[in-house]
Design an enzyme around this catalytic site. Structure first.
Site, PDB file in Angstrom:
ATOM      1  N   SER A 239       0.141  -1.961  12.251  1.00  4.77           N
ATOM      2  CA  SER A 239       0.939  -2.925  11.494  1.00  4.77           C
ATOM      3  C   SER A 239       0.360  -3.078  10.100  1.00  4.77           C
ATOM      4  O   SER A 239      -0.641  -2.455   9.763  1.00  4.77           O
ATOM      5  CB  SER A 239       0.942  -4.273  12.204  1.00  4.77           C
ATOM      6  OG  SER A 239      -0.327  -4.871  12.109  1.00  4.77           O
ATOM      7  N   LYS A 240       1.005  -3.936   9.320  1.00  2.00           N
ATOM      8  CA  LYS A 240       0.595  -4.093   7.918  1.00  2.00           C
ATOM      9  C   LYS A 240      -0.891  -4.387   7.769  1.00  2.00           C
ATOM     10  O   LYS A 240      -1.517  -4.001   6.789  1.00  2.00           O
ATOM     11  CB  LYS A 240       1.389  -5.215   7.242  1.00  2.00           C
ATOM     12  CG  LYS A 240       2.855  -4.951   7.127  1.00  2.00           C
ATOM     13  CD  LYS A 240       3.664  -5.831   8.074  1.00  2.00           C
ATOM     14  CE  LYS A 240       4.295  -5.003   9.180  1.00  2.00           C
ATOM     15  NZ  LYS A 240       4.539  -5.641  10.432  1.00  2.00           N
ATOM     16  N   ARG A 241      -1.426  -5.092   8.746  1.00  2.31           N
ATOM     17  CA  ARG A 241      -2.847  -5.446   8.685  1.00  2.31           C
ATOM     18  C   ARG A 241      -3.731  -4.204   8.550  1.00  2.31           C
ATOM     19  O   ARG A 241      -4.841  -4.264   8.051  1.00  2.31           O
ATOM     20  CB  ARG A 241      -3.273  -6.182   9.956  1.00  2.31           C
ATOM     21  CG  ARG A 241      -2.630  -7.536  10.132  1.00  2.31           C
ATOM     22  CD  ARG A 241      -3.161  -8.208  11.371  1.00  2.31           C
ATOM     23  NE  ARG A 241      -2.698  -7.585  12.608  1.00  2.31           N
ATOM     24  CZ  ARG A 241      -3.479  -6.932  13.455  1.00  2.31           C
ATOM     25  NH1 ARG A 241      -4.761  -6.818  13.226  1.00  2.31           N
ATOM     26  NH2 ARG A 241      -2.980  -6.395  14.539  1.00  2.31           N
ATOM     27  N   HIS A 242      -3.239  -3.095   9.063  1.00  2.00           N
ATOM     28  CA  HIS A 242      -4.047  -1.878   9.049  1.00  2.00           C
ATOM     29  C   HIS A 242      -3.906  -1.096   7.756  1.00  2.00           C
ATOM     30  O   HIS A 242      -4.342   0.038   7.666  1.00  2.00           O
ATOM     31  CB  HIS A 242      -3.642  -0.988  10.218  1.00  2.00           C
ATOM     32  CG  HIS A 242      -3.835  -1.651  11.554  1.00  2.00           C
ATOM     33  ND1 HIS A 242      -2.782  -2.063  12.330  1.00  2.00           N
ATOM     34  CD2 HIS A 242      -4.954  -1.994  12.215  1.00  2.00           C
ATOM     35  CE1 HIS A 242      -3.252  -2.619  13.438  1.00  2.00           C
ATOM     36  NE2 HIS A 242      -4.560  -2.595  13.391  1.00  2.00           N
ATOM     37  N   GLY A 243      -3.273  -1.720   6.762  1.00  7.92           N
ATOM     38  CA  GLY A 243      -3.095  -1.008   5.499  1.00  7.92           C
ATOM     39  C   GLY A 243      -1.713  -0.408   5.433  1.00  7.92           C
ATOM     40  O   GLY A 243      -0.766  -0.963   5.962  1.00  7.92           O
TER      41      GLY A 243
END
Length: 486
Positions: A239-243
């Site tokens: 997800s976005k958290r992972h870049g």
RNA sequence: GUCCCCAUCGUCUAGCCUGGCCUAGGACGCCGGCCUUUCAAGCCGGCAACACGGGUUCGAAUCCCGUUGGGGACACCA
């Protein structure tokens, strides 16, 4: 044997992400390998979340990565009549029934069941009501079989068995007349003649919900294949958290489409120990039985390495054209623009066609770059006639003390009868030797004069690319710079 | 809670179906060395895994059962 028909069916609720690209990839590969057809279908039945921009973003993403489709894009919202007709057919045959439960009631019952530790399933209270013509709002439910088993022979997971009793009667038509996912996919997959339904792992448990609908409608069953998920470094769903998760971000970062495809396919599929594949090789070698069953962690380091390999190995002309596009997007280079060059500089210009010189430059710098972004940086000293000299570099090497040596070298070079890489290299070595200097002492100032930087490809590769006139021109400029520094 | 899926180095994986060739191979990353006009690249070497417990068998990473762990699904989302 009939033609293979596969599909990619994203819902337009955002950009095209890495996981979607990989699903599309396996479908595309299989279609191309089997000389079959890839159908693109936009699943936009959730009108509140679907957007036009998302559709555009998905198409752009697919095009960038090079997955061409043969039919579509079809939009489910343009096919609503079709779903309604089929739903009504089921109603007439008693295979579906009206449910007048209010959404809030269903929600409340579900919560209650969960609180009691029960399965949050529909209790089937409208099942035997036999409502012919509902008075108010009503949804249509599919009468699912309640006993027996469903066996799915999955292309990837193998044989999977589900008991019918764990299934409830799912809604196929909302009270607003719009079909739900599990119904519209079945109708579309059947009507579009899809032979292999290949999708994400998260749909595996939807399969036993869909199979009875195929049967109720009298449609032949496609084969199914469920691809494992892609995880982030923390082993949770990407997800976005992972870049970066949007495929277009990778374009911006200077990744090659072929590298992206190569990396993504290896994330869950293998062909012995081979790591680097061309597109053609992938099409030839792809096979379902080497697709991994378990989820894989997305590893940006390895992606970068794969990209680097493609930059080094792919056809330089192809890399150059991608680079050119990249340079234009950066605003670094406008191939249509010539006013960059002063009359004076034009006189020394040897490289006329940007494309041709760019290919040469690519070959020269590709050993030292991992992305188009890096390549753009490495290639700039050769894009124009004059090199922009970096202050830090000049301060260290284009010193007043160096000026006479550089001037002498320039003079020496200009008197050489012939221009050739080995010739000039030999001459340079002799020059350094007779001066009693070390290679590095002269090479670095020359490098700065020629490229403006302290790091560059081999000095004589640079000389060769620049050509005699531009080399001499830049050396003279370097001498001037060194003299001015006094 | 119920159902389903999964399980080899930190990560991607080969091997598993058709047990012995596995003192488990490759790749990324990491560490060390070589090469060297800069920066790289390249080359050589090193560290590092069969989740656990039972079976079956002369022999199991490979077959069976269980445990544990991870993931997914159970919407008038897709």
């Amino acid at each position: 044997m009939s033609q293979v028909r596969v599909r990619f069916a994203p819902s337009p609720t955002g950009f095209l992400h890495i996981g979607g690209v990989r699903t599309a990839l396996f479908n595309w590969l299989y279609a191309r390998q089997q000389k079959g057809a890839l159908v693109l279908r936009i699943e936009d039945t959730d009108q509140s979340r679907s957007t036009e921009e998302s559709i555009q973003a998905i198409l752009d993403g697919l095009r960038w990565v090079g997955f061409d489709w043969d039919e579509g894009p079809f939009r489910q919202t343009h096919r609503l009549e079709l779903y309604r007709d089929h739903a009504m057919k089921l109603l007439e045959q008693g295979k579906a029934y009206w449910c007048v439960c209010k959404p809030e009631e269903l929600e409340a019952r579900r919560k209650e069941a969960e609180a009691k530790g029960l399965s949050p399933r529909y209790d089937g209270r409208c099942r035997s009501l036999g409502i012919v013509k509902p008075a108010g709002e009503a949804a249509l439910r599919f009468r699912a079989p309640q006993q027996g088993q469903m066996i799915v022979d999955d292309l990837i997971k193998g044989r999977v068995v589900f008991d019918h009793e764990v299934l409830d009667d799912l809604i196929i038509l909302r009270s607003n007349g719009i079909p739900t996912y599990n119904f519209s996919v079945v109708v579309d997959d059947a009507l579009m003649g899809i032979t292999h339904v290949v999708r994400g792992d998260d749909h595996l448990t939807n399969t036993p919900r869909q199979l009875p609908i195929f049967e109720a409608l009298g449609f032949p069953l496609p084969r199914f294949g469920h691809l494992p998920m892609i995880l982030g470094a923390d082993k949770t769903r990407l997800s976005k958290r992972h870049g970066a998760t949007s495929i277009m971000e990778y374009k911006k970062m200077g990744y090659l489409p072929d590298a992206m495809v190569n990396y993504l396919v290896r994330l869950g599929w293998s062909h012995g120990d081979q790591e680097i594949f061309t597109r053609q090789e992938l099409i030839e070698k792809f096979s379902w039985d080497h697709v991994q069953k378990s989820a894989a962690v997305f590893n940006p380091d390895k992606l970068l390495w794969v990209n680097e390999q493609h930059i080094k190995q792919d056809d330089p002309a192809k890399v150059a054209s991608l680079l050119l596009e990249y340079l234009i997007s950066l605003g670094t280079m406008d191939p249509m623009k010539t006013e960059d060059f002063s009359e004076e500089i034009l006189a020394y210009r040897l490289v006329n066609a940007p494309r041709e010189s760019l290919v040469k430059a690519v070959v020269m710098v590709r050993e030292r770059t991992k992305t188009l972004e890096e390549m753009a940086h490495w290639v700039t000293p050769y894009l124009h006639d004059e090199a922009r000299i970096e202050e830090e570099a000049a301060k260290k090497f284009l010193t007043p003390a160096m000026a006479p040596v550089l001037a002498e070298l320039t003079q020496y070079f200009s008197m050489l009868p012939e221009f050739s890489k080995p010739g000039w290299e030999d001459a340079f070595k002799k020059f350094v030797e007779t001066k009693g200097l070390k290679m590095g002492q002269v090479a670095q100032p020359v490098r700065v004069a020629l490229t403006g930087r302290t790091a560059s490809p081999g000095l004589f590769e640079v000389v060769e690319l620049l050509g005699r006139e531009r080399t001499l021109y830049r050396l003279r400029k370097g001498v001037e710079y060194a003299q001015r520094a006094a």
